[in-house]
Motif scaffolding. Structure first.
Motif, PDB file in Angstrom:
ATOM      1  N   UNK A  92      -3.908  -9.570  -2.640  1.00 35.00           N
ATOM      2  CA  UNK A  92      -5.207  -8.709  -3.374  1.00 35.00           C
ATOM      3  C   UNK A  92      -5.519  -7.869  -2.080  1.00 35.00           C
ATOM      4  N   UNK A  93      -5.341  -8.004  -0.940  1.00 31.81           N
ATOM      5  CA  UNK A  93      -5.670  -7.055   0.233  1.00 31.81           C
ATOM      6  C   UNK A  93      -4.705  -6.061   0.014  1.00 31.81           C
ATOM      7  N   UNK A  94      -3.289  -6.187   0.055  1.00 33.34           N
ATOM      8  CA  UNK A  94      -2.293  -5.363  -0.365  1.00 33.34           C
ATOM      9  C   UNK A  94      -2.629  -4.157  -1.388  1.00 33.34           C
ATOM     10  N   UNK A  95      -3.075  -4.955  -2.603  1.00 39.04           N
ATOM     11  CA  UNK A  95      -3.274  -4.211  -3.691  1.00 39.04           C
ATOM     12  C   UNK A  95      -4.365  -3.399  -3.653  1.00 39.04           C
ATOM     13  N   UNK A  96      -5.689  -3.535  -3.021  1.00 41.60           N
ATOM     14  CA  UNK A  96      -6.732  -3.089  -2.924  1.00 41.60           C
ATOM     15  C   UNK A  96      -7.063  -2.005  -1.948  1.00 41.60           C
ATOM     16  N   UNK A  97      -6.381  -2.152  -0.975  1.00 43.66           N
ATOM     17  CA  UNK A  97      -6.476  -1.010   0.259  1.00 43.66           C
ATOM     18  C   UNK A  97      -5.198  -0.243   0.778  1.00 43.66           C
ATOM     19  N   UNK A  98      -5.615   0.800   1.051  1.00 45.55           N
ATOM     20  CA  UNK A  98      -4.341   1.557   1.803  1.00 45.55           C
ATOM     21  C   UNK A  98      -4.027   1.278   3.234  1.00 45.55           C
ATOM     22  N   UNK A  99      -5.213   0.674   3.846  1.00 45.01           N
ATOM     23  CA  UNK A  99      -5.114   0.571   5.450  1.00 45.01           C
ATOM     24  C   UNK A  99      -6.045  -0.416   5.737  1.00 45.01           C
TER      25      UNK A  99
END
Length: 248
Positions: A136-143
């Motif tokens: 979910x973090x990988x999908x939502x944010x670039x960095x």
């Protein structure tokens, strides 16, 4: 003739090796900034946070980000590094990135509360929890900006953030660490910590930075008085133009 000699002296000084500070040296330098040079804590946090935002914008221009929205997750601890993360998020917002802050253990210090209010007034969202599902973090944010521990590497503090550190170890998106990657020993480096892609060293790099093997290492210390640089034999490289950061 005088100008030539001055140039030669500067040239010789710049060939000296860059100093990597121990934890004690870093704290002593900061103490001198406060006591002898009359820098304020709020002032240093503001300078550091702005410098970190500049480094992130240089390492990851908005046009280079993989996602349509320039989203960045800023994870803040309760000590000074967390406050630097708050300031960094505010400046990133001014640079037209879209930061979101996760600040689970908020400090009650007035300065830190002020930085929090500033972010809230700029409509920067705060997460109430960090998703346990790493994807979910990988999908939502670039960095991810790691502003969790910094110089505060005490075991007790590390335990407070165990779950966060575990999550950061497993994300696939780049991590930018402020001063000292969270979970690292300030001097010995990485035993079982995260692996940031970018490190922004504040004032001077710490000894653990010798183990850093990511893509970009920036130094943000252009505010240090010359006398203090000489006393601690910091030997920083020349900063380009009027930049407040330099890539090492």
């Amino acid at each position: 003739m005088a100008n030539t000699n001055h140039g030669a002296t500067h040239q010789a000084a710049s060939t000296e090796p860059l100093k990597f500070l121990s934890k004690e040296e870093a704290k002593a330098l900061e103490e001198e900034l406060y006591e002898e040079y009359k820098f304020g804590q709020q002032q240093l946090i503001e300078i550091s946070g702005h410098s970190c935002a500049m480094a992130i914008a240089k390492a990851f221009p908005r046009s280079s980000l993989s996602k349509k929205q320039p989203t960045i997750l800023v994870i803040c601890g309760q000590e000074q590094n967390g406050a630097i993360g708050l300031v960094c998020a505010r400046h990133l917002r001014m640079f037209n990135y879209e930061p979101t802050i996760y600040y689970p253990k908020r400090s009650c210090k007035p300065i830190f509360l002020d930085f929090t209010v500033q972010c809230e007034k700029m409509d920067i969202p705060f997460l109430s929890y960090l998703p346990a599902e790493v994807q979910l973090i990988n999908d939502a944010y670039n960095l991810i900006i790691d502003a969790v521990l910094g110089l505060s590497d005490e075991a007790g503090l590390k335990e407070l953030y165990t779950n966060i550190l575990t999550t950061m170890k497993h994300v696939k998106i780049p991590i930018i660490s402020i001063d000292v990657p969270s979970g690292w020993d300030v001097e010995k480096g990485n035993s079982d910590g995260i692996s940031p892609e970018v490190l922004v060293s504040l004032a001077a790099p710490k000894k653990c930075a010798m183990q850093f093997s990511g893509k970009f290492h920036f130094l943000a210390g252009r505010y240090l008085p010359d006398d203090l640089q000489k006393k601690y034999e910091l030997n920083p490289p020349d900063y380009p133009g009027t930049d407040c950061i330099v890539q090492l």
